[in-house]
Structure formats: structure tokens, C-alpha cells
Design a protein around this motif. Structure first.
Motif, PDB file in Angstrom:
ATOM      1  N   SER A   1       0.826  -1.109   0.092  1.00 27.38           N
ATOM      2  CA  SER A   1       0.144   0.033   0.040  1.00 27.38           C
ATOM      3  C   SER A   1       0.755   1.214   0.129  1.00 27.38           C
ATOM      4  O   SER A   1       0.632   2.066  -0.825  1.00 27.38           O
ATOM      5  CB  SER A   1      -0.940  -0.176   1.330  1.00 27.38           C
ATOM      6  OG  SER A   1      -1.667   1.193   1.640  1.00 27.38           O
TER       7      SER A   1
ATOM      8  N   TRP B   1      -5.035   2.385  -1.924  1.00 26.77           N
ATOM      9  CA  TRP B   1      -5.588   0.977  -1.891  1.00 26.77           C
ATOM     10  C   TRP B   1      -6.834   1.367  -3.112  1.00 26.77           C
ATOM     11  O   TRP B   1      -7.557   2.470  -2.918  1.00 26.77           O
ATOM     12  CB  TRP B   1      -6.336   0.587  -0.594  1.00 26.77           C
ATOM     13  CG  TRP B   1      -6.765  -0.925  -0.843  1.00 26.77           C
ATOM     14  CD1 TRP B   1      -7.958  -1.167  -1.038  1.00 26.77           C
ATOM     15  CD2 TRP B   1      -5.992  -1.938  -0.451  1.00 26.77           C
ATOM     16  NE1 TRP B   1      -7.979  -2.479  -1.026  1.00 26.77           N
ATOM     17  CE2 TRP B   1      -6.782  -2.948  -0.638  1.00 26.77           C
ATOM     18  CE3 TRP B   1      -4.680  -1.972  -0.226  1.00 26.77           C
ATOM     19  CZ2 TRP B   1      -6.404  -4.196  -0.692  1.00 26.77           C
ATOM     20  CZ3 TRP B   1      -4.318  -3.578  -0.042  1.00 26.77           C
ATOM     21  CH2 TRP B   1      -5.144  -4.645  -0.302  1.00 26.77           C
ATOM     22  N   PHE B   2      -7.071   0.428  -3.907  1.00 27.46           N
ATOM     23  CA  PHE B   2      -7.614   0.792  -5.012  1.00 27.46           C
ATOM     24  C   PHE B   2      -8.681  -0.358  -5.305  1.00 27.46           C
ATOM     25  O   PHE B   2      -9.447  -0.465  -6.292  1.00 27.46           O
ATOM     26  CB  PHE B   2      -7.175   1.300  -6.417  1.00 27.46           C
ATOM     27  CG  PHE B   2      -8.148   1.835  -7.224  1.00 27.46           C
ATOM     28  CD1 PHE B   2      -8.671   3.013  -7.156  1.00 27.46           C
ATOM     29  CD2 PHE B   2      -8.434   1.051  -8.640  1.00 27.46           C
ATOM     30  CE1 PHE B   2      -9.307   3.594  -8.003  1.00 27.46           C
ATOM     31  CE2 PHE B   2      -9.169   1.602  -9.442  1.00 27.46           C
ATOM     32  CZ  PHE B   2      -9.671   3.101  -9.314  1.00 27.46           C
ATOM     33  N   TRP B   3      -8.563  -1.414  -4.377  1.00 27.54           N
ATOM     34  CA  TRP B   3      -9.462  -2.672  -4.710  1.00 27.54           C
ATOM     35  C   TRP B   3      -8.916  -3.251  -6.067  1.00 27.54           C
ATOM     36  O   TRP B   3      -9.821  -3.963  -6.587  1.00 27.54           O
ATOM     37  CB  TRP B   3     -10.895  -2.553  -4.626  1.00 27.54           C
ATOM     38  CG  TRP B   3     -11.339  -2.032  -3.016  1.00 27.54           C
ATOM     39  CD1 TRP B   3     -11.654  -0.759  -2.723  1.00 27.54           C
ATOM     40  CD2 TRP B   3     -11.389  -2.731  -1.962  1.00 27.54           C
ATOM     41  NE1 TRP B   3     -12.233  -0.852  -1.206  1.00 27.54           N
ATOM     42  CE2 TRP B   3     -11.989  -2.092  -0.857  1.00 27.54           C
ATOM     43  CE3 TRP B   3     -11.184  -4.280  -1.712  1.00 27.54           C
ATOM     44  CZ2 TRP B   3     -12.255  -2.542   0.239  1.00 27.54           C
ATOM     45  CZ3 TRP B   3     -11.247  -4.854  -0.390  1.00 27.54           C
ATOM     46  CH2 TRP B   3     -11.843  -3.869   0.644  1.00 27.54           C
ATOM     47  N   ASP B   4      -7.816  -3.213  -6.318  1.00 23.59           N
ATOM     48  CA  ASP B   4      -7.335  -3.997  -7.483  1.00 23.59           C
ATOM     49  C   ASP B   4      -7.198  -5.459  -7.437  1.00 23.59           C
ATOM     50  O   ASP B   4      -6.882  -5.760  -6.155  1.00 23.59           O
ATOM     51  CB  ASP B   4      -5.782  -3.535  -7.664  1.00 23.59           C
ATOM     52  CG  ASP B   4      -5.098  -4.026  -8.837  1.00 23.59           C
ATOM     53  OD1 ASP B   4      -4.604  -5.313  -8.525  1.00 23.59           O
ATOM     54  OD2 ASP B   4      -5.060  -3.437  -9.997  1.00 23.59           O
TER      55      ASP B   4
ATOM     56  N   ASN C   1      -6.490  -7.516  -3.847  1.00 22.05           N
ATOM     57  CA  ASN C   1      -7.346  -8.195  -3.152  1.00 22.05           C
ATOM     58  C   ASN C   1      -6.782  -9.752  -3.013  1.00 22.05           C
ATOM     59  O   ASN C   1      -7.146 -10.220  -1.829  1.00 22.05           O
ATOM     60  CB  ASN C   1      -8.666  -8.433  -3.994  1.00 22.05           C
ATOM     61  CG  ASN C   1      -9.518  -6.796  -4.093  1.00 22.05           C
ATOM     62  OD1 ASN C   1      -9.011  -6.079  -3.284  1.00 22.05           O
ATOM     63  ND2 ASN C   1     -10.396  -6.758  -5.038  1.00 22.05           N
TER      64      ASN C   1
ATOM     65  N   GLY D   1     -15.751  -2.248  -9.129  1.00 23.18           N
ATOM     66  CA  GLY D   1     -14.758  -1.119  -8.531  1.00 23.18           C
ATOM     67  C   GLY D   1     -15.166  -0.963  -7.321  1.00 23.18           C
ATOM     68  O   GLY D   1     -15.764  -1.447  -6.433  1.00 23.18           O
ATOM     69  N   PRO D   2     -14.326   0.115  -6.454  1.00 28.53           N
ATOM     70  CA  PRO D   2     -14.390   0.512  -5.219  1.00 28.53           C
ATOM     71  C   PRO D   2     -15.763   0.612  -4.549  1.00 28.53           C
ATOM     72  O   PRO D   2     -15.938   0.176  -3.361  1.00 28.53           O
ATOM     73  CB  PRO D   2     -13.548   1.754  -5.084  1.00 28.53           C
ATOM     74  CG  PRO D   2     -12.582   1.869  -6.301  1.00 28.53           C
ATOM     75  CD  PRO D   2     -13.341   1.168  -7.223  1.00 28.53           C
TER      76      PRO D   2
ATOM     77  N   PHE E   1     -17.091  -2.560  -3.423  1.00 31.12           N
ATOM     78  CA  PHE E   1     -16.278  -3.260  -2.051  1.00 31.12           C
ATOM     79  C   PHE E   1     -16.700  -2.255  -0.972  1.00 31.12           C
ATOM     80  O   PHE E   1     -16.852  -3.203   0.195  1.00 31.12           O
ATOM     81  CB  PHE E   1     -14.755  -3.308  -2.477  1.00 31.12           C
ATOM     82  CG  PHE E   1     -14.381  -4.219  -3.620  1.00 31.12           C
ATOM     83  CD1 PHE E   1     -14.412  -5.526  -3.315  1.00 31.12           C
ATOM     84  CD2 PHE E   1     -14.070  -3.663  -4.973  1.00 31.12           C
ATOM     85  CE1 PHE E   1     -13.974  -6.457  -4.406  1.00 31.12           C
ATOM     86  CE2 PHE E   1     -13.520  -4.574  -5.888  1.00 31.12           C
ATOM     87  CZ  PHE E   1     -13.638  -5.952  -5.562  1.00 31.12           C
ATOM     88  N   ASN E   2     -16.779  -1.177  -1.117  1.00 27.12           N
ATOM     89  CA  ASN E   2     -17.011  -0.275   0.147  1.00 27.12           C
ATOM     90  C   ASN E   2     -18.433  -0.504   0.737  1.00 27.12           C
ATOM     91  O   ASN E   2     -18.488  -0.360   1.962  1.00 27.12           O
ATOM     92  CB  ASN E   2     -17.027   1.138  -0.149  1.00 27.12           C
ATOM     93  CG  ASN E   2     -15.183   1.617  -0.545  1.00 27.12           C
ATOM     94  OD1 ASN E   2     -14.434   0.811  -0.188  1.00 27.12           O
ATOM     95  ND2 ASN E   2     -15.180   2.486  -1.379  1.00 27.12           N
TER      96      ASN E   2
ATOM     97  N   THR F   1      -9.511   9.696   4.117  1.00 31.09           N
ATOM     98  CA  THR F   1     -10.483   9.772   3.071  1.00 31.09           C
ATOM     99  C   THR F   1     -11.611  10.844   3.294  1.00 31.09           C
ATOM    100  O   THR F   1     -11.913  11.617   2.164  1.00 31.09           O
ATOM    101  CB  THR F   1     -11.648   8.231   3.162  1.00 31.09           C
ATOM    102  OG1 THR F   1     -10.786   6.910   3.232  1.00 31.09           O
ATOM    103  CG2 THR F   1     -12.597   8.442   2.335  1.00 31.09           C
TER     104      THR F   1
END
Length: 661
Positions: free
Chosen positions: A227, A240-243, A247, A387-388, A391-392, A512
């Protein structure tokens, strides 16, 4: 000659792994102590030849031996020596060799540092490790040999290492991450050995728990390093981009976190035996899945190493063999496990079980988001991007519940806790947390943010509950420092790891919410203001590095009209391949980072610039360090070794009559 020695050493390592996977296991099943005693020597031989192979590849890089295909594709004579060494694991073949080196190192450690293990169990654990090594060594030798030659006409110069990887991050991130990834093979091996022997009681968790905590600590550090590397190297300012490849490392961490807590319950109370076995299997299975995603070519990512379907098929078949065989063995053995112990709804076991379920639920949501686009593409449903936002939606509320349950999990007793006891221990932490969460956004930012308040509430809730529990444990001590000395290292490790979760929560949420970002056009003499800071572009100059040319901006930074310092971001062009890279300028701080990155050149000498003020971003990685240190403290607790020795002594008569060599 050196590459040939390295190749031959890999073949000998495969021979040792074949022997390690069969000979000690046969000895444990037949009661032949002579065969079981070979496990230590075979593990040593496996590590030795893998290490020889790794050293040979390193020598080929340092000597610029471009007749080796892997060296020619990932190095260049202009690269500094330290990048040549780190380039050994900068591509698919070399990183796989590093993986096998780590695996053989863990195998060697078990062979020589687990003297309290019953001989039969040690033989079975090392046999499972040998079986895993067979799969990866065959994968290397058949599809990914790092010693393939480019003969008879080798190139005079190499293609260069990906500029993204010419960084300190590459030197430290993959080895630390792989130590965690591969370390979960040890937990897996202990679980399979327990299933093979039929001894699925709490004993195997006592032996496996220090190894599991060590692997978890390394994986935590490895993810944090990745990270941090992405934050300062990629130039977009995110951490972090939830790539999908990000993951891939996060999935085993989630289940590994559940595993170390489930092991605690199994060891202390003899509960969750089948669940703990299953978690050990799935943690390593997710490590193998991460290997498949990174090396199969099904993903396109800055982190991915390979793009070869043949390799992907091999890893997928190995994954199916390991997971399928393990689950079959589990299905045959697990039904005989019985537990008669009971606990109340407010006991510690309940809260740990709830957090286990939440962590596994988070893992499933991340796994589905990662794999769904691949499944949709394979079934012809079209290209789908997850995308994010997806996940969020799942991660944030579920992780909030995990944080919420951590406090009563720490404060409650094993087996039985009354509501009155919980209220007595938690009313002060709750009051402080609610007050702190409500007041912080009003005191910190220009606009009130309930998200920031919630983050502060969760962080204070975890920390103050830990302090309350510590105070409760010291209540009968005449002198507080005497009471502190009586607390075990595993307890301090738990407290530190939970504090790390709180610190990371603060870092993630406040960064954030409060990050300020400006994307602007700047010419020499022009400025941009953000918050209390002013950034003035003084000039752009051409500079030369060891293997690149760069445009370097000189930016004067002032705060409230007072000059602070100069920042020098760069736009680099690497000489070997002509690749363009952004080198950001950072002014780090405990409570904020100043972050400046150069974009593309514009007309009339102007440049696109990205300027960030990133509050509390360092807390993300500081919390990860606390977590890893907490895991290390737990491993250092001598109580584990005493219990393991006691368990070994009690099992000695039924395990061949000999505990140690």
C-alpha cells in the motif's frame, strides 16, 4: 556455467521434495522411526539446493549475463547493483523462485525449531510441506524456468526492469509479503497432519499457533508495504484501489485473522475444532488462489507477473488438487470431532465466533467482487468492471461491526459473562468513545463530518476497552508495575494488535474524509493554494540519473506566508526502454503528508500538476506496524513453548515413544 548449476540445483531440490513428501509420511503411517527421522535431513537438503539456485540466479543478474532469458528481460547494465539484485524477483520466474525459497525456509525452520513436536507429527507436517514444494518446483521446471538460455546469439543489452519496480519498495515488499503468503502453508500442513493422524483435538493448534501468528504478522507488513509503495510510486495519491491483485493478498489476511482467533478458542476451550481446521485449509487455498490470479494471465494489473494460459492451467490444476484433496480428507475425518463444552451468549467465545463469521463474510464479498468479472467474461456475459463502490458497500459496514464487537470480545470472560459485568467494564469506554466521536469533527474540520466522528468512535471504543480490561486485570495488584510484569506477552500482543486496528481505522477514514486534492496547470512563477499551504513552481530543470533522464520541478512551499521548504517531483524517461515514470515529491508527517506529482507537459512550458494534502495517511501503515508487532509479541510468549512441550510429553507414549531426536 552458473545458470546450469542453478538449474541442476532446482532438479535436485525437486528430488528432495519428492522424498520429503513420501518417506517420512510412510514412516509415520507404519511406525518406522528411521524413516520419520529422515524428515529433518530432507528438509535441510531441499532448502540448500533451492538456496543454491537462488544465489546462481542472483549472480547471473549482477554479472549482466544476458544469455539467460529471464535476466535479459528484466535487467540492464545501466541499473544500479541493488536494483539488479531486487530484479531477481521482479518478474514471474524469479518471484516464483523466491516463493519456493521462502517455502523451503519455512520447512527448514519447522524441521530444526520444533524439537518439542512428536516425531510422528513432525514427519507428517514436513511431508505436507514437501508435497506443496513438489507442485511449485514442477511448475518452475516445466513452465517457468528462470535459467532458460538465449543461445547461440544472446543480446548485448537487457530490456530493463519495469521502471515501476526500480524502487526501494520492490526490495522489501515481495519478500515480506511472500513470507506471510507462504507461511500459511505451515498452518495448512499442521491441519492436514491432524486430519491424517486423526488427532483433531486442541494439541495441533498449540503447536501451529506461533507459526500462524508469525505468518500473519509478515502478511500484515507485506500488505502495508504494498500500500505504501503504491501510494508514493504510482503518482495518483491513493493507497488502496481494490485492485484484483491487491485483493489477492487481502483475502488470506482476512481468513488468517479469523484463523488466529479461532485457534485461540480451540486451544483455550477445545471449541471450534472443525471450524479451525477448515479455516487453516482455506487460508492457504486463498494464498494459492492469489498465486493463480497473479500468474495466470487472467488479470491485467501493474502487480501481475505473467500472461501465459499454460501456466494458469497448471496452477489451477494444482489448486484444485490441494483444495479438493484437503476438503475430501476433511469430509472424511471432521464428522468424528465432538464438542460438549457450552458457553453463554455473552461469553468471549460468542464474540470471537461472531467476528469470525464477519471476517469470512467480508472475504466472500471481496472474493465475489474479484472473481465475478472473470466469470462473466468467461461465460460471454461481456466485460464487467467491479470497482471500489461495490467493495466499500460491503466492507465498510461489516468492518464496522467487527470493530464494534472487539471491545466486548476483549472484556468478556471465557465460558460465562453476565451483562452486569460487561456494563461495568464498558460503560466508561462507551461514554468516552461517544463523546470523542461527537466532538472531534467539530474541532478538526471546517465542516462537520459524521463519517469522521464514527471512525473516531470506533477507534476510541477499541482502545479504551483495552485500557479498561488492563485496569480490571491490575485491580488486585498492590503495585501496578508488579501487575504489569505478570501479564503475558500474548496479552500485550493482543492489546497492541487491536490498537493497530484502531490506528489504521483512524488513518483510513480521516484520510478519506479530509484529503484535499488539486489538479492544476502550472507554469514557472505560478502558484496554487490549498488549505494553509501555497505551492509556487519556480522552475523545471533537466537532470540525469544512473539510467534515466528527468524533468525536475522546483516547487517552493509556504504556510500562512512563511517559507517552509522546496519540493522536487520528477517526470522520468528511462533510457533502455523509453518508459515514462512519475516520481512524486513527499513531505511526510505524523498528522499530514504534502504530496506533489507531475503530470504531462503542456504548452508554453507549463505542466499538469497534482497537489494533495493528505491528513493521517501515515496512521494507516503505523497501525499495520502495531498489528505486526502484536503478532510478534504473541509468538515470543514462552507459554506457547511450555504448553507445546507439555502436550508433546503427554502424547509421547501414543506417538512412537519418542518426542525429540
Amino acid at each position: 556455467m552458473v545458470p546450469e548449476i542453478g538449474h541442476f540445483a532446482l532438479i535436485l531440490a525437486l528430488a528432495f521434495s519428492l522424498a520429503l513428501a513420501t518417506v517420512p509420511l510412510a514412516g509415520s503411517l507404519t511406525g518406522n522411526q528411521l524413516l520419520m527421522h529422515t524428515s529433518r535431513s530432507l528438509a535441510t537438503g531441499l532448502f540448500f539446493f533451492v538456496a543454491v539456485s537462488f544465489v546462481c540466479l542472483t549472480i547471473a543478474f549482477v554479472q549482466d549475463d544476458f544469455s539467460v532469458s529471464y535476466v535479459a528481460g528484466h535487467s540492464n547494465s545501466l541499473m544500479p547493483v541493488y536494483y539488479k539484485i531486487s530484479a531477481v524477483w521482479g518478474g514471474h520466474e524469479g518471484s516464483l523462485l523466491l516463493w519456493v525459497l521462502m517455502l523451503s525456509g519455512w520447512t527448514l525452520a519447522i524441521a530444526h525449531l520444533s524439537k518439542s513436536l512428536p516425531l510422528s507429527l513432525r514427519a507428517q507436517v514436513l511431508a505436507v510441506m514437501g508435497f506443496v514444494a513438489i507442485g511449485f518446483l514442477l511448475f518452475m521446471l516445466l513452465t517457468s524456468n528462470p535459467f532458460d538460455r538465449l543461445l547461440p546469439l544472446p543480446p548485448e543489452e537487457g530490456s530493463d526492469l519495469n521502471p515501476l519496480l526500480q524502487d526501494f519498495g520492490l526490495i522489501v515488499h515481495p519478500p515480506v509479503l511472500y513470507m506471510g503468503y507462504v507461511g500459511f502453508a505451515v498452518s495448512f500442513a499442521f491441519a492436514i497432519a491432524a486430519l491424517i493422524s486423526g488427532r483433531m483435538d486442541a494439541a495441533w493448534t498449540r503447536w501451529a499457533r506461533p507459526w500462524t501468528n508469525t505468518a500473519w504478522a509478515f502478511l500484515t507488513l507485506g500488505i502495508a508495504l504494498g500500500s505504501w509503495w503504491a501510494y508514493y510510486e504510482l503518482g495518483w495519491g491513493g493507497w488502496w484501489f481494490w485492485d484484483p491483485v491487491e485483493n489477492a493478498s487481502f483475502l488470506p489476511w482476512l481468513v488468517g485473522t479469523a484463523l488466529i482467533h479461532s485457534m485461540a478458542v480451540t486451544e483455550k476451550r477445545g471449541l471450534f475444532k472443525s471450524w479451525t481446521l477448515l479455516l487453516a485449509i482455506f487460508t492457504f487455498a486463498l494464498s494459492l488462489l492469489g498465486t493463480f490470479l497473479v500468474r495466470s494471465g487472467v488479470l491485467t494489473s501493474v502487480h501481475a507477473f505473467a500472461n501465459d494460459p499454460e501456466r494458469g492451467v497448471f496452477i489451477l490444476m494444482f489448486l484444485l488438487l490441494v483444495v479438493g484433496g484437503s476438503l475430501t480428507l476433511y469430509a472424511l475425518r471432521a464428522p468424528v470431532v465432538h464438542t460438549t463444552t457450552r458457553f453463554t451468549a455473552t461469553a468471549r467465545e460468542t464474540f470471537l465466533l461472531a467476528n469470525n463469521i464477519l471476517l469470512v463474510s467480508i472475504m466472500i464479498s471481496v472474493l465475489l467482487g474479484t472473481l465475478y468479472p472473470l466469470i462473466a467474461d468467461a461465460l460471454g456475459w461481456g466485460k464487467i468492471s467491479v470497482g471500489p463502490p461495490y467493495f466499500n458497500v460491503f466492507f465498510v459496514p461489516l468492518m464496522g461491526l467487527v470493530c464494534l464487537l472487539m471491545a466486548p470480545g476483549v472484556s468478556s470472560n471465557w465460558k460465562r459473562t453476565t451483562w452486569q459485568q460487561l456494563r461495568q467494564l464498558l460503560w466508561k469506554p462507551l461514554t468516552i468513545s461517544v463523546a470523542g466521536g461527537a466532538l472531534f469533527p467539530a474541532l478538526y474540520g471546517d465542516q462537520y463530518s459524521w463519517q469522521a466522528g464514527l471512525a473516531v468512535f470506533f477507534a476510541l471504543w477499541i482502545v479504551t476497552a483495552g485500557i479498561s480490561d488492563l485496569s480490571y486485570r491490575l485491580r488486585h495488584s498492590e503495585r501496578w508495575w508488579t501487575g504489569l510484569r505478570k501479564l503475558t506477552l500474548s496479552y500485550w500482543g493482543m492489546q497492541l494488535a487491536h490498537a493497530g486496528i484502531a490506528v489504521t481505522t483512524i488513518g483510513v477514514c480521516l484520510n478519506t474524509v479530509y484529503t484535499e486534492q488539486r489538479d492544476v496547470r502550472m507554469a514557472p512563477g505560478e502558484s496554487v493554494r490549498t488549505s494553509h499551504y501555497e505551492f509556487v513552481l519556480e522552475s523545471v530543470e533537466r537532470v540525469r540519473g544512473p539510467n534515466y533522464l528527468a524533468d525536475e520541478a522546483r516547487i517552493r512551499v509556504s504556510k500562512d506566508g512563511e517559507y517552509l521548504f522546496q519540493m522536487t517531483p520528477q517526470k522520468r524517461r528511462y533510457l533502455a526502454g523509453g518508459n515514462l515514470m512519475t516520481e512524486v515529491a513527499l513531505d511526510p508527517g505524523l498528522f499530514r503528508d504534502l504530496y506533489v506529482a507531475m503530470g504531462e507537459p503542456l504548452e508554453n512550458g507549463a505542466w499538469a500538476m497534482r497537489v494533495h494534502i493528505k491528513p493521517f495517511v501515515r496512521w494507516i501503515w503505523l497501525g499495520a506496524i502495531f498489528m505486526a508487532l502484536g503478532g510478534g509479541l504473541a509468538v515470543a510468549d514462552k507459554r506457547y513453548r511450555r504448553l507445546a512441550q507439555k502436550e508433546a510429553d503427554s502424547h509421547a507414549p501414543t506417538l512412537g515413544g519418542e518426542v525429540t531426536e
